[in-house]
Scaffold this motif. Structure first.
Motif, PDB file in Angstrom:
ATOM      1  N   SER B  70      -9.084  12.808  22.118  1.00  0.00           N
ATOM      2  CA  SER B  70      -8.911  11.724  21.161  1.00  0.00           C
ATOM      3  C   SER B  70      -7.446  11.565  20.795  1.00  0.00           C
ATOM      4  O   SER B  70      -6.654  12.492  20.947  1.00  0.00           O
ATOM      5  N   ARG B  71      -7.098  10.379  20.306  1.00  0.00           N
ATOM      6  CA  ARG B  71      -5.757  10.136  19.825  1.00  0.00           C
ATOM      7  C   ARG B  71      -5.719  10.456  18.334  1.00  0.00           C
ATOM      8  O   ARG B  71      -6.707  10.264  17.632  1.00  0.00           O
ATOM      9  N   LEU B  72      -4.561  10.897  17.866  1.00  0.00           N
ATOM     10  CA  LEU B  72      -4.408  11.146  16.434  1.00  0.00           C
ATOM     11  C   LEU B  72      -3.835   9.905  15.765  1.00  0.00           C
ATOM     12  O   LEU B  72      -3.023   9.200  16.337  1.00  0.00           O
ATOM     13  N   VAL B  73      -4.256   9.664  14.525  1.00  0.00           N
ATOM     14  CA  VAL B  73      -3.666   8.605  13.714  1.00  0.00           C
ATOM     15  C   VAL B  73      -3.176   9.252  12.436  1.00  0.00           C
ATOM     16  O   VAL B  73      -3.838  10.130  11.883  1.00  0.00           O
ATOM     17  N   MET B  74      -1.995   8.860  11.982  1.00  0.00           N
ATOM     18  CA  MET B  74      -1.446   9.429  10.764  1.00  0.00           C
ATOM     19  C   MET B  74      -0.953   8.279   9.892  1.00  0.00           C
ATOM     20  O   MET B  74      -0.356   7.336  10.379  1.00  0.00           O
ATOM     21  N   ALA B  75      -1.232   8.341   8.612  1.00  0.00           N
ATOM     22  CA  ALA B  75      -0.775   7.289   7.705  1.00  0.00           C
ATOM     23  C   ALA B  75      -0.426   7.913   6.369  1.00  0.00           C
ATOM     24  O   ALA B  75      -0.986   8.942   5.988  1.00  0.00           O
ATOM     25  N   THR B  76       0.520   7.324   5.682  1.00  0.00           N
ATOM     26  CA  THR B  76       0.920   7.884   4.395  1.00  0.00           C
ATOM     27  C   THR B  76       1.046   6.790   3.348  1.00  0.00           C
ATOM     28  O   THR B  76       1.262   5.633   3.679  1.00  0.00           O
ATOM     29  N   ASP B  77       0.880   7.176   2.110  1.00  0.00           N
ATOM     30  CA  ASP B  77       0.860   6.183   1.035  1.00  0.00           C
ATOM     31  C   ASP B  77       1.332   6.862  -0.263  1.00  0.00           C
ATOM     32  O   ASP B  77       0.894   7.967  -0.566  1.00  0.00           O
ATOM     33  N   ALA B  78       2.230   6.206  -0.980  1.00  0.00           N
ATOM     34  CA  ALA B  78       2.671   6.733  -2.273  1.00  0.00           C
ATOM     35  C   ALA B  78       1.973   5.932  -3.365  1.00  0.00           C
ATOM     36  O   ALA B  78       1.845   4.714  -3.252  1.00  0.00           O
ATOM     37  N   HIS B  79       1.517   6.615  -4.398  1.00  0.00           N
ATOM     38  CA  HIS B  79       0.749   5.921  -5.434  1.00  0.00           C
ATOM     39  C   HIS B  79       1.423   6.010  -6.781  1.00  0.00           C
ATOM     40  O   HIS B  79       1.647   7.093  -7.307  1.00  0.00           O
ATOM     41  N   VAL B  80       1.778   4.849  -7.293  1.00  0.00           N
ATOM     42  CA  VAL B  80       2.342   4.753  -8.636  1.00  0.00           C
ATOM     43  C   VAL B  80       1.544   3.651  -9.299  1.00  0.00           C
ATOM     44  O   VAL B  80       1.436   2.560  -8.775  1.00  0.00           O
ATOM     45  N   ILE B  81       0.918   3.908 -10.382  1.00  0.00           N
ATOM     46  CA  ILE B  81       0.130   2.842 -11.010  1.00  0.00           C
ATOM     47  C   ILE B  81       0.122   3.029 -12.518  1.00  0.00           C
ATOM     48  O   ILE B  81       0.127   4.153 -13.026  1.00  0.00           O
ATOM     49  N   SER B  82       0.178   1.917 -13.201  1.00  0.00           N
ATOM     50  CA  SER B  82       0.109   1.935 -14.657  1.00  0.00           C
ATOM     51  C   SER B  82      -0.925   0.911 -15.087  1.00  0.00           C
ATOM     52  O   SER B  82      -0.832  -0.238 -14.682  1.00  0.00           O
ATOM     53  N   PRO B  83      -1.934   1.263 -15.844  1.00  0.00           N
ATOM     54  CA  PRO B  83      -2.237   2.587 -16.365  1.00  0.00           C
ATOM     55  C   PRO B  83      -2.825   3.526 -15.306  1.00  0.00           C
ATOM     56  O   PRO B  83      -3.335   3.058 -14.301  1.00  0.00           O
ATOM     57  N   LEU B  84      -2.752   4.851 -15.582  1.00  0.00           N
ATOM     58  CA  LEU B  84      -3.251   5.838 -14.625  1.00  0.00           C
ATOM     59  C   LEU B  84      -4.769   5.814 -14.520  1.00  0.00           C
ATOM     60  O   LEU B  84      -5.344   6.095 -13.488  1.00  0.00           O
ATOM     61  N   PHE B  85      -5.413   5.475 -15.647  1.00  0.00           N
ATOM     62  CA  PHE B  85      -6.873   5.354 -15.646  1.00  0.00           C
ATOM     63  C   PHE B  85      -7.210   3.890 -15.913  1.00  0.00           C
ATOM     64  O   PHE B  85      -6.672   3.287 -16.833  1.00  0.00           O
ATOM     65  N   PHE B  86      -8.059   3.308 -15.092  1.00  0.00           N
ATOM     66  CA  PHE B  86      -8.396   1.903 -15.252  1.00  0.00           C
ATOM     67  C   PHE B  86      -9.886   1.733 -14.999  1.00  0.00           C
ATOM     68  O   PHE B  86     -10.526   2.648 -14.458  1.00  0.00           O
ATOM     69  N   PRO B  87     -10.480   0.591 -15.400  1.00  0.00           N
ATOM     70  CA  PRO B  87     -11.926   0.435 -15.208  1.00  0.00           C
ATOM     71  C   PRO B  87     -12.288   0.556 -13.727  1.00  0.00           C
ATOM     72  O   PRO B  87     -11.756  -0.174 -12.913  1.00  0.00           O
ATOM     73  N   GLY B  88     -13.149   1.518 -13.406  1.00  0.00           N
ATOM     74  CA  GLY B  88     -13.597   1.674 -12.029  1.00  0.00           C
ATOM     75  C   GLY B  88     -12.837   2.729 -11.251  1.00  0.00           C
ATOM     76  O   GLY B  88     -13.165   2.984 -10.097  1.00  0.00           O
TER      77      GLY B  88
END
Lengths: 59, 358, 379
Positions: B70-88
């Motif tokens: 199989s081939r490998l897939v790699m992905a990256t993501d940085a998460h910054v969000i305000s507010p930290l807790f939100f509905p859902g």
């Protein structure tokens, strides 16, 4: 407090002192700036694309 | 030094470490200094939640066996969000879903995640624990393991509570070739459900915009849905999740990457009435509002119905719809027939989406 | 959504489009200016121009508050933030207006200016209450719709005795801008810009009423139809304008009777005149100095006037030479007549103000209408 399609938001009604609970208002930058007249709204809808030019209030 | 009288208790048990005070404790610079405090934080918050054989090895990295052929897939993501807790949801769930989905959109089965945390001095341990537990639950549900991680602490005022960076690795089975460059004129464009839910849920909590709504974020892992879709049609050309910039921007990215144009049907794009209303109130366009649990699929026309049926059969794709077609266009415009009967260009998002005032 | 969805009905749109096709005479051209950016936005977003006969052309007017804001005014706000250490609060659209030295409020924020986007003037007051040790300035822009909320904020600041709140007032007036366009040589000498009539503003008219437009209809023999912001309102207003032109009439008609009457919102007008007075002259981007076209804060409220509280004089700044925003705002040129449209000047890097707001003529055309300029090859 205004309700639009299930969204509720607090707005100021200082500019439409005559507004009552249940009225439809037009909201702009957090303030109700005017009221909607339901009869006129119906009349406008009925006039859309009609043959006659008897529209609106000629001022 | 005299030994204490052991008979009355009060001794310190060998190896005993006083547990973190989750209820009142806060992150301090020591938690990032690599000493005992850091080790304890990792042990009691991260290991306790993510527990798996890779982490238990206690090494600086994870040693992973790659499935053959199989081939490998790699992905990256940085998460910054305000507010930290939100509905859902919260930043924790989001940081797992975001990366799992990026891997899945390559047609891959996501297997492993890494996670690094940048914590702001003073951040409550209780919030951190809640976020990490939410991450762990999201990872379990998506069937991936958090196999390695890191934590750093920055001084107060230099962070926004917590930033989370995740990297995902997955494998693509032989014969699958999904890419944003593969859309071809004549293909159909499918969307897995309603747009704008996540963005509206987050905006509803923003200071000064605050409004009441029952809309919750759609944040979810989509690898299960993707697996069902690929099972009925391995020839799927493109998969992508319309996150920041919304549906409009993501379709423009694909159009440019594939060198094609698109024609959408506004009436076919599912939008919840409440999302529509919130956008109306704020002067936003739902096509540009972020999603965290939706995908766009571009498939050869002859497979359109089968893939759509597979999507609708999955809980994450119940509201799936066919929203348009790919067409030849040297300018790579995404156009849309409006519900009103006109036609317009659906452009990239420019700048931030800001409430209109006029 | 009541009173919204009914006014976006595609079937009714086709009915109006049919009437327009029948009634617009084939032997003449019709050019109407929609003054207001809200109408420009509706026309673009719903694809209204696609439904109009080819001989009916809409000219985008200057009624976009950020588009007419001159560079010098934005410079003042930036100076407040960067040199006077003031918290500047403003509406979202204002953040991206290009200013001097390649700055904008967004870029000034990136350089350390404390600049905050607010949804309402009242939010700026909240910022002032929450930061008693800092000076807070509300950078107030807009037409008659955003002025009453600014007046309320100043009145409330006075009641509460807030010592750290003031307003940089850039509120402008719709009727003076329309007069200015009608007085411009291009419009007076018929043939350069043939404006056959105006679509009158929606929200502005709720506040000021229909009466202020009567003067244009009489004096300049131009029909005005006040229309709501929904796409059916716009189409019906165009039909009403075509009918007036065909009949040789020049009246003020009101399509938006559900919200606009002759006198407007008197409560709002009263608040505005309590706090503001006319400025003898104000520079508009694209239109230049326009007499009695803007408001300033009355001396009685001087302590809330940022122009008096801080030393930030107004310095006019010329627009970029290649930029045609001026001619576009007057309806003399179309966005595509500008050499830098879509090349140097794009929504990501706006040179002229018409490219900034989605209501600006250039941004609206760039975002929604470009496909009409170039032949699209379809499969």
């Amino acid at each position: 407090m205004v309700n639009l399609g299930g969204i509720r938001k607090e707005v100021s009604i200082e500019l439409v002192p005559e507004a009552q609970v249940g009225d439809y208002v037009i909201v702009h930058v957090g303030h109700a700036i005017g009221m909607i007249d339901p009869d006129e709204a119906e009349r406008t809808l009925a006039l859309f694309g009609e043959m006659s030019a008897a529209t609106g209030v000629s001022a | 030094m005299n030994a204490r009288d052991d008979s009355k208790g009060g001794t310190v048990r060998a190896g005993y470490v006083r547990p973190l005070d989750i209820r009142n404790g806060r992150i301090d610079m020591g938690h990032g200094a690599g000493g005992r405090a850091a080790a304890q934080l990792i042990e009691e918050i991260f290991l306790a939640a993510f527990d798996n054989p890779f982490l238990r090895q206690g090494n600086d990295g994870a040693s992973l066996a790659i499935p053959q052929g199989s081939r490998l897939v790699m992905a990256t993501d940085a998460h910054v969000i305000s507010p930290l807790f939100f509905p859902g949801g919260d930043i924790g769930a989001l940081s797992v879903h975001g990366t799992v989905n990026d891997v899945a959109m390559m047609g891959a089965t996501p297997l492993w995640l890494s996670a690094s945390f940048i914590l702001e001095e003073g951040f409550p341990l209780a919030d951190l624990k809640r976020i990490v537990q939410s991450m762990a639950a999201a990872a379990r549900e998506a069937g991936v393991a958090v196999v390695t991680g890191d934590t750093k602490v920055v001084e107060q005022g230099k962070g926004d509570g917590v930033f989370i960076s995740t990297t995902g690795v997955g494998v693509v089975p032989h014969g699958i070739d999904v890419s944003g460059a593969n859309a071809r004129p004549g293909d159909v464009i499918l969307l897995s459900g309603t747009v704008g839910d996540h963005g509206v849920a987050v905006l509803s909590q923003r200071e000064s915009l605050e409004f009441e709504t029952t809309i919750v974020s759609d944040t979810a892992a989509l690898n299960g849905l993707v697996a069902d879709m690929l099972a009925v049609c391995p020839a799927i050309r493109t998969l992508r999740d319309p996150t920041r910039g919304g549906l409009a921007t993501t379709l423009n990215e694909i159009a440019r990457q594939s060198g094609v144009g698109m024609l959408l049907d506004e009436a076919a794009i599912p939008v919840k009435p409440e999302v529509d209303a919130a956008c109306e109130l704020l002067g936003l366009d739902p096509l540009y509002v972020a999603n965290e649990g939706k995908l766009i699929a571009i498939v050869p026309a002859e497979h359109g119905e089968a893939v759509l049926a597979a999507m609708r059969a999955h809980p994450r794709g119940a509201d799936a719809a066919r929203i348009g077609i790919v067409q030849q266009d040297a300018h790579h415009f995404v156009q849309m027939n409006t519900r009103f009967g006109g036609r317009r260009v659906v452009d990239w998002l420019s700048g931030e989406q800001l409430p209109r005032i006029c | 959504m009541k009173y919204i969805d009914e006014f976006r009905d595609g079937d009714v749109a086709r009915k109006i489009a049919d009437r327009l096709a029948t009634e617009a005479r084939g032997d003449r051209q019709y050019s109407f200016m929609e003054f207001c950016g809200g109408h420009t936005h509706a026309i673009s977003r719903y694809g209204v121009s696609e439904l109009l006969p080819t001989n009916v052309r809409m000219i985008h007017g200057p009624g976009c508050p950020v588009c007419v804001l001159p560079i010098g005014r934005v410079d003042m706000a930036i100076k407040l933030a960067l040199e006077h250490d003031v918290i500047v609060c403003t509406y979202g659209d204002t953040m991206r207006v290009p200013a001097s030295d390649s700055l904008s409020l967004t870029k000034a924020k990136a350089r350390g200016g404390d600049i905050r986007m607010v949804y309402s003037a009242a939010d700026a007051l909240t910022v002032a209450r929450d930061n008693p040790e800092r000076q807070v300035v509300f950078f107030a822009i807009g037409f008659e719709t955003t002025t009453p909320p600014t007046a309320l904020a100043i009145l409330r600041a006075q009641r509460e005795g807030l010592k750290n709140f003031s307003v940089l007032c850039c509120h402008v007036l719709t009727p003076s801008a329309i007069t200015h366009i009608l007085e411009s040589p291009e419009v007076r000498q018929y043939g350069t810009v043939p404006i056959d009539g105006f679509i009158g503003p929606a929200h502005v008219s709720i506040v000021i009423g229909a009466a202020p437009y009567e003067h244009f209809a009489e004096e300049y023999r131009k029909p005005v139809v006040i229309a709501g912001f929904e796409p059916l309102d716009v189409m019906q207003a165009i039909l009403m304008l075509v009918r007036q032109v065909n009949d040789g009439r020049a009246h003020v008609e009101n399509e938006f009777t559900r919200a606009v009457d002759r006198d407007g919102n008197l409560a709002a007008q009263q608040k505005v005149s309590e706090v503001f007075e006319l400025r003898p002259s104000f520079e508009w981007r694209g239109l230049g100095e326009v007499p009695y076209s803007a408001l300033k804060i009355r001396p009685a409220f001087a302590e809330f006037d940022a122009e008096r509280r801080f030393d930030v004089g107004y310095k006019p700044v010329a627009d970029n030479k290649a930029c045609e925003c001026g001619a576009i705002l007057r309806g003399v040129k179309k966005p595509t007549d500008c050499k830098i449209f879509g090349t140097v000047c794009t929504p990501e890097n706006p040179v002229g103000s018409c490219m900034v707001s989605s209501e600006g003529a250039c941004a609206a055309h760039y975002a929604y209408g470009r496909f009409k300029d170039i032949p699209v090859v379809t499969a």
